[in-house]
Design a protein around this motif. Structure first.
Motif, short mmCIF file in Angstrom:
data_model
loop_
_atom_site.label_atom_id
_atom_site.label_comp_id
_atom_site.label_asym_id
_atom_site.label_seq_id
_atom_site.Cartn_x
_atom_site.Cartn_y
_atom_site.Cartn_z
N PHE A 1 0.82 -1.20 0.00
CA PHE A 1 0.00 0.00 0.00
C PHE A 1 0.86 1.26 0.00
N LEU A 2 0.52 2.21 -0.89
CA LEU A 2 1.22 3.49 -0.96
C LEU A 2 0.34 4.65 -0.51
N SER A 3 -0.87 4.75 -1.10
CA SER A 3 -1.69 5.93 -0.82
C SER A 3 -3.15 5.64 -1.10
N TYR A 4 -3.98 6.53 -0.57
CA TYR A 4 -5.44 6.40 -0.68
C TYR A 4 -6.05 7.78 -0.83
N ASN A 5 -6.94 7.93 -1.80
CA ASN A 5 -7.69 9.19 -1.98
C ASN A 5 -9.17 8.86 -2.09
N VAL A 6 -9.99 9.58 -1.37
CA VAL A 6 -11.44 9.43 -1.53
C VAL A 6 -12.07 10.78 -1.86
N LEU A 7 -11.42 11.87 -1.47
CA LEU A 7 -11.87 13.22 -1.82
C LEU A 7 -10.93 13.82 -2.85
N ASP A 8 -11.40 14.81 -3.60
CA ASP A 8 -10.58 15.47 -4.59
C ASP A 8 -9.40 16.18 -3.93
N GLY A 9 -8.28 16.16 -4.63
CA GLY A 9 -7.13 16.89 -4.14
C GLY A 9 -5.90 16.02 -4.04
N LEU A 10 -4.89 16.61 -3.43
CA LEU A 10 -3.57 16.01 -3.36
C LEU A 10 -3.30 15.48 -1.95
N GLU A 11 -2.81 14.25 -1.87
CA GLU A 11 -2.36 13.67 -0.61
C GLU A 11 -0.86 13.45 -0.71
N GLU A 12 -0.11 14.00 0.23
CA GLU A 12 1.35 13.89 0.18
C GLU A 12 1.84 13.02 1.33
N LYS A 13 2.79 12.14 0.97
CA LYS A 13 3.38 11.24 1.97
C LYS A 13 4.84 11.03 1.61
N GLY A 14 5.69 11.89 2.14
CA GLY A 14 7.11 11.77 1.86
C GLY A 14 7.41 12.05 0.40
N ARG A 15 8.11 11.11 -0.26
CA ARG A 15 8.46 11.30 -1.68
C ARG A 15 7.29 10.97 -2.61
N PHE A 16 6.21 10.46 -2.05
CA PHE A 16 5.07 10.06 -2.88
C PHE A 16 3.88 10.98 -2.62
N SER A 17 3.20 11.34 -3.71
CA SER A 17 1.97 12.13 -3.62
C SER A 17 0.96 11.50 -4.56
N SER A 18 -0.31 11.60 -4.19
CA SER A 18 -1.35 11.09 -5.08
C SER A 18 -2.46 12.14 -5.18
N PHE A 19 -2.99 12.27 -6.39
CA PHE A 19 -4.01 13.27 -6.68
C PHE A 19 -5.24 12.57 -7.21
#
Lengths: 114, 113
Positions: A45-63
């Motif tokens: 697992f790296l990241s999870y998004n359920v709402l619009d926008g950017l989630e940042e976690k160290g060197r990884f971000s998900s939009f």
């Protein structure tokens, strides 16, 4: 049904930034996940998004943009160990009683070169 | 604590044989999922357990496939009369509760000759 598209392969240079895109079509959308999978190993697992926008976690971000059915995973300061497949997965309300199954794309194989 | 574990890590069998694949979820996780991954593909959903009951088995390809989770912890995926097309990596995942992040085990690589 659900349809998830992501590029098959990408190549990037060590120390650079890479963006891996994912588009999806689904009903009952309930979140988008990114997993990393090294060859012969389990998805991590790296990241999870359920709402619009950017989630940042160290060197990884998900939009995520739900209206566009679009997400991307951004990897910064690439390292050789980042060479892996990156799986985009959509969670939707399933046909079973409250099922939360994930539907995966085919994965993007990222090669990081010196 | 320990992650999801699966046994065996590799299984080679002959066409027509019966196989059982085992999954030990993370302790305390009530939700358990089975997926199948073929080469070059993403994991494909098979079945979901909430506690002891199979809440969604819509991904099982046919009636040769069956899974149980009798005590709400360990699960076994059973495949009868195996076919060459069943060859794949069978992945198990668990989550703390329904809808939470799923954590995957290392998988069982099944090869049907």
């Amino acid at each position: 049904g659900q349809n998830i598209d992501q590029p098959t392969e990408m190549t990037a240079t060590e120390g650079a930034i890479v963006q891996i895109n994912c588009t999806y079509q689904t009903s009952g959308f309930n979140g988008l996940f990114w997993y990393q999978q090294h060859a012969g190993e389990a998805p991590t697992f790296l990241s999870y998004n359920v709402l619009d926008g950017l989630e940042e976690k160290g060197r990884f971000s998900s939009f995520l943009s739900r209206s566009k059915g679009y997400s991307y995973l951004l990897l910064k300061e690439l390292q050789m160990k980042d060479s892996a497949s990156y799986l985009c997965a959509v969670r939707a309300f399933g046909s079973g009683a409250g099922s939360y199954q994930l539907t995966f794309g085919k994965g993007t194989k990222l090669s990081v070169i010196p | 604590g320990a992650g999801v574990s699966q046994t065996p890590s590799n299984k080679v069998t002959e066409k027509g044989k019966y196989v059982e694949l085992r999954c030990d979820p993370i302790s305390g996780h009530t939700a358990l999922y089975w997926y199948r991954q073929s080469l070059g593909q993403g994991p494909e959903f098979l079945i979901y357990f909430q506690g002891t009951g199979a809440a969604d088995d819509s991904g099982l390809p046919n009636d040769r496939f069956f899974a149980v989770r009798p005590e709400g912890s360990v699960s076994t995926l059973k495949i009868q009369r195996t076919e060459r097309g069943d060859s794949a990596v069978y992945l198990c995942a668990s989550s703390l509760a329904r809808g939470e992040t799923q954590y995957f085990g290392p998988g069982t690589r099944l090869l049907v000759l």
